[in-house]
Write a protein that holds these residues in place. Sequence first.
Motif, PDB file in Angstrom:
ATOM      1  N   LEU A   4     -25.348 -77.614  50.006  1.00  0.00           N
ATOM      2  CA  LEU A   4     -26.579 -77.752  49.227  1.00  0.00           C
ATOM      3  C   LEU A   4     -26.525 -76.914  47.953  1.00  0.00           C
ATOM      4  N   LEU A   5     -26.022 -75.688  48.064  1.00  0.00           N
ATOM      5  CA  LEU A   5     -25.895 -74.821  46.893  1.00  0.00           C
ATOM      6  C   LEU A   5     -24.906 -75.418  45.895  1.00  0.00           C
ATOM      7  N   ALA A   6     -23.779 -75.910  46.396  1.00  0.00           N
ATOM      8  CA  ALA A   6     -22.768 -76.517  45.516  1.00  0.00           C
ATOM      9  C   ALA A   6     -23.333 -77.761  44.815  1.00  0.00           C
ATOM     10  N   ALA A   7     -24.125 -78.550  45.542  1.00  0.00           N
ATOM     11  CA  ALA A   7     -24.730 -79.749  44.944  1.00  0.00           C
ATOM     12  C   ALA A   7     -25.713 -79.362  43.838  1.00  0.00           C
ATOM     13  N   ALA A   8     -26.510 -78.315  44.060  1.00  0.00           N
ATOM     14  CA  ALA A   8     -27.471 -77.871  43.051  1.00  0.00           C
ATOM     15  C   ALA A   8     -26.756 -77.355  41.799  1.00  0.00           C
ATOM     16  N   VAL A   9     -25.717 -76.548  41.997  1.00  0.00           N
ATOM     17  CA  VAL A   9     -24.962 -76.008  40.856  1.00  0.00           C
ATOM     18  C   VAL A   9     -24.269 -77.144  40.099  1.00  0.00           C
ATOM     19  N   THR A  10     -23.688 -78.087  40.832  1.00  0.00           N
ATOM     20  CA  THR A  10     -23.001 -79.211  40.197  1.00  0.00           C
ATOM     21  C   THR A  10     -23.977 -80.067  39.399  1.00  0.00           C
ATOM     22  N   THR A  11     -25.163 -80.305  39.943  1.00  0.00           N
ATOM     23  CA  THR A  11     -26.170 -81.099  39.237  1.00  0.00           C
ATOM     24  C   THR A  11     -26.588 -80.421  37.945  1.00  0.00           C
ATOM     25  N   CYS A  12     -26.867 -79.125  38.016  1.00  0.00           N
ATOM     26  CA  CYS A  12     -27.268 -78.383  36.807  1.00  0.00           C
ATOM     27  C   CYS A  12     -26.151 -78.377  35.768  1.00  0.00           C
ATOM     28  N   ALA A  13     -24.923 -78.126  36.206  1.00  0.00           N
ATOM     29  CA  ALA A  13     -23.787 -78.103  35.277  1.00  0.00           C
ATOM     30  C   ALA A  13     -23.565 -79.474  34.644  1.00  0.00           C
ATOM     31  N   THR A  14     -23.756 -80.533  35.408  1.00  0.00           N
ATOM     32  CA  THR A  14     -23.585 -81.891  34.883  1.00  0.00           C
ATOM     33  C   THR A  14     -24.625 -82.201  33.816  1.00  0.00           C
ATOM     34  N   VAL A  15     -25.872 -81.810  34.073  1.00  0.00           N
ATOM     35  CA  VAL A  15     -26.936 -82.042  33.088  1.00  0.00           C
ATOM     36  C   VAL A  15     -26.623 -81.293  31.795  1.00  0.00           C
ATOM     37  N   VAL A  16     -26.235 -80.033  31.908  1.00  0.00           N
ATOM     38  CA  VAL A  16     -25.929 -79.241  30.710  1.00  0.00           C
ATOM     39  C   VAL A  16     -24.740 -79.849  29.966  1.00  0.00           C
ATOM     40  N   ALA A  17     -23.705 -80.247  30.694  1.00  0.00           N
ATOM     41  CA  ALA A  17     -22.517 -80.830  30.052  1.00  0.00           C
ATOM     42  C   ALA A  17     -22.859 -82.122  29.323  1.00  0.00           C
ATOM     43  N   LEU A  18     -23.643 -82.990  29.957  1.00  0.00           N
ATOM     44  CA  LEU A  18     -24.008 -84.254  29.311  1.00  0.00           C
ATOM     45  C   LEU A  18     -24.910 -84.019  28.104  1.00  0.00           C
ATOM     46  N   GLU A  21     -23.976 -80.458  17.439  1.00  0.00           N
ATOM     47  CA  GLU A  21     -23.024 -79.340  17.315  1.00  0.00           C
ATOM     48  C   GLU A  21     -21.722 -79.595  18.066  1.00  0.00           C
ATOM     49  N   SER A  22     -21.753 -80.516  19.035  1.00  0.00           N
ATOM     50  CA  SER A  22     -20.552 -80.748  19.848  1.00  0.00           C
ATOM     51  C   SER A  22     -19.394 -81.313  19.034  1.00  0.00           C
ATOM     52  N   THR A  23     -19.679 -81.874  17.877  1.00  0.00           N
ATOM     53  CA  THR A  23     -18.589 -82.412  17.059  1.00  0.00           C
ATOM     54  C   THR A  23     -17.794 -81.308  16.371  1.00  0.00           C
ATOM     55  N   THR A  24     -18.354 -80.101  16.295  1.00  0.00           N
ATOM     56  CA  THR A  24     -17.643 -79.016  15.617  1.00  0.00           C
ATOM     57  C   THR A  24     -17.552 -77.734  16.433  1.00  0.00           C
ATOM     58  N   ASP A  25     -18.489 -77.492  17.352  1.00  0.00           N
ATOM     59  CA  ASP A  25     -18.554 -76.196  18.032  1.00  0.00           C
ATOM     60  C   ASP A  25     -19.079 -76.381  19.465  1.00  0.00           C
ATOM     61  N   TRP A  26     -18.155 -76.536  20.426  1.00  0.00           N
ATOM     62  CA  TRP A  26     -18.560 -76.763  21.813  1.00  0.00           C
ATOM     63  C   TRP A  26     -19.365 -75.608  22.414  1.00  0.00           C
ATOM     64  N   PRO A  27     -18.962 -74.335  22.227  1.00  0.00           N
ATOM     65  CA  PRO A  27     -19.765 -73.257  22.828  1.00  0.00           C
ATOM     66  C   PRO A  27     -21.226 -73.266  22.368  1.00  0.00           C
ATOM     67  N   GLU A  28     -21.433 -73.512  21.074  1.00  0.00           N
ATOM     68  CA  GLU A  28     -22.804 -73.567  20.561  1.00  0.00           C
ATOM     69  C   GLU A  28     -23.551 -74.762  21.155  1.00  0.00           C
ATOM     70  N   ALA A  29     -22.868 -75.899  21.270  1.00  0.00           N
ATOM     71  CA  ALA A  29     -23.496 -77.085  21.860  1.00  0.00           C
ATOM     72  C   ALA A  29     -23.898 -76.824  23.303  1.00  0.00           C
ATOM     73  N   VAL A  30     -23.038 -76.135  24.062  1.00  0.00           N
ATOM     74  CA  VAL A  30     -23.349 -75.837  25.470  1.00  0.00           C
ATOM     75  C   VAL A  30     -24.529 -74.867  25.556  1.00  0.00           C
ATOM     76  N   ARG A  31     -24.549 -73.845  24.695  1.00  0.00           N
ATOM     77  CA  ARG A  31     -25.680 -72.896  24.705  1.00  0.00           C
ATOM     78  C   ARG A  31     -27.000 -73.613  24.428  1.00  0.00           C
ATOM     79  N   ARG A  32     -27.000 -74.444  23.409  1.00  0.00           N
ATOM     80  CA  ARG A  32     -28.244 -75.161  23.072  1.00  0.00           C
ATOM     81  C   ARG A  32     -28.616 -76.178  24.144  1.00  0.00           C
ATOM     82  N   ALA A  33     -27.616 -76.813  24.741  1.00  0.00           N
ATOM     83  CA  ALA A  33     -27.890 -77.779  25.808  1.00  0.00           C
ATOM     84  C   ALA A  33     -28.477 -77.088  27.031  1.00  0.00           C
ATOM     85  N   ALA A  34     -27.976 -75.890  27.350  1.00  0.00           N
ATOM     86  CA  ALA A  34     -28.521 -75.139  28.489  1.00  0.00           C
ATOM     87  C   ALA A  34     -29.983 -74.776  28.225  1.00  0.00           C
TER      88      ALA A  34
END
Length: 198
Positions: free
Chosen positions: A111-125, A132-145
């Motif tokens: 259950l914990l792994a499923a919750a973490v995976t779901t959150c990580a998937t949403v942030v990644a998508l 920003e993802s076209t030039t700076d992935w870390p910034e895109a991930v921060r803003r997406a989170a």
Amino acid sequence: MSGVRTSREAGEVFGPRMTLFADVLSVGIAVAVVSLPLLTLPATLSTACAVLRGAREGRPATAGRFFAELRRRLRVGDLAAGLVTLAALALVLVDLALAGAGLPGALAFALLAAAVTTCATVVALRACARPESTTDWPEAVRRAARDAVRDVGGSGLVLLALAAAALCAWMLLPLAFLAPGLLALALTAVDVRRAAAQ
């Protein structure tokens, strides 16, 4: 996407919305083909979102433009994002194997792994949909989170779009080559919706 022309021109058989739909499908096929190695998945999805976002400004959302944009942008950061994606996928598969091994506490761990995976998937998508993802992935991930937390409704829409794409691919295998374009359109729409609300 509000900037898209909605009226037909003289002699036009299909309206502009049908043209956008056809463009989304062609971009989806291009994304599916280029993403087959999985290493290129983040870069291709991000490029598809950028191409579809350009349709609001009158730029064509075609497979040709997708390939031109992808050639211009491929860099080490995109390949690193692909490696992180593959590592995360491998970690999820290992977690599933451990949860299925019958170890004590396997249900809680699953259950914990499923919750973490779901959150990580949403942030990644959501990161793929960020400009920003076209030039700076870390910034895109921060803003997406940040967006994932502040815009829970949008995060729910991202999960629904992913579920719909997976369901279409599962129901009829040829649809797997069209689903990435529809997913990219949904991700772009969620990001545009978030930007308009600010």
